[in-house]
Every structure is written in structure tokens, then in C-alpha cells.
Write an enzyme that holds these catalytic residues in place. Sequence first.
Site, PDB file in Angstrom:
ATOM      1  CB  CYS A  11      -0.914  -0.008   1.223  1.00  0.00           C
ATOM      2  SG  CYS A  11      -2.323   1.102   1.040  1.00  0.00           S
ATOM      3  CG  ASP A 132      -4.380  -1.315  10.314  1.00  0.00           C
ATOM      4  OD1 ASP A 132      -3.327  -1.591  10.921  1.00  0.00           O
ATOM      5  OD2 ASP A 132      -4.456  -0.420   9.456  1.00  0.00           O
TER       6      ASP A 132
END
Length: 204
Positions: A11, A132
Amino acid sequence: MEVKNPKIKICGLTRPEDIEVANQLLPDYIGFVFWKKSKRNVEPEQAKLLKDKLDSRIKAVGVFLDADIELVISLLKEDVIDIAQLHGSEDEEYINKVKAETGREVIKAFNVNKIPSLSIAEESPADYIMLDSGTGSGKAFDLSLLSEVKRPFFLAGGLSPDNVEAAIGEVHPYAVDVSSGVESGGFKDPEKMKCFVEKARHIK
């Protein structure tokens, strides 16, 4: 027990050279961040130029935090991104509207340290969930918290070439997501990217 290799997402790509490295490594997903407070923020025009250089076998994920839903929908419809990843307080109505209007997949991210129960994540109408420790915090969390999760999930937060093998072995995620863990000096590091992908793919 043999562990199936997880999908890989890198990412926060921002430069053409990041795309070149990704095209060599062929992760399953790359991410463009559309959040102005992030140092990895890209503008839609910039993302379009990068996406045009991306190998078609790699899916581009757009990362958003409480963005105007019309922006998310337009970027999906215009093929700037293939999947939307939502990190804010987007509710079921928001998720369902994005899916219905675009026919594209949605990943909904949940901060494991903040939600009262992981069942909230498991019941999301999103196509995929991400677990996360915060919005791009780069910090790991106690993986034993995920032992009861039945639904396939993206694992993010504090992953790096040094710990990805152990993390995969412990919680068997559907996918692993890395950003700061493959950076040097604030930019993607080709060697770290290569090392991360190799380690994630060679789980015994």
C-alpha cells in the site's frame, strides 16, 4: 499443517518507480491513498497515471477515510481503482451503495484496538475485512486477539519483512498488507518490497 500462501498487498505507492517494482514482484494488490492528511496521499489524476502503468494482473485498491462517497464511486467507475478500502466510520448504507452503484468490491478496515468486539467486523457487508491497529500507524498488535475470527481477513499494522512469516503462521490471514514496513526514508524501498513478497510467499 500446510499454510496456504496469503494474498499480498503493498500500500501507499506514489511514484512510477514504485509501480515498476510492483510489476516485477506481482503482488495481488497495490494501494493508492486518497487521504490528504497522509504523506502517501495521491491526487486522482496522479493515481490514474500510475494505474495506467500497472500490470493488469495486479488490482489497484483506493484507500479512503470518510471520503465523499461520490469520489469513491467515480474513481471505481473510471477504473482509476478496482477496489475501495474504507478506513473511517463508513456504515453499512455507505458500503452497500458503493457496491450497488459500481459492482466493485469493498474492503472495510477495523482498528482491532478500538472496536468493542471483533463480531462487528465479521458482520460487515463489505466483501473483505481488514484488521489493523490504526490508520497506517505501522504499529503491530496482539495477534492472539484474532484467534476467534472465522471470516477471511486482510492483516495490516506493523508488518515487515522481519515478521510477516511469523504473523502468517500464527493467524493464517487471507491477505497481508504492508506500507511503512517496506519503506526507507519515507519512500518505497525496492529491496524491502522484494524481501517482503518473497517471505510472504515461502511459508512452509
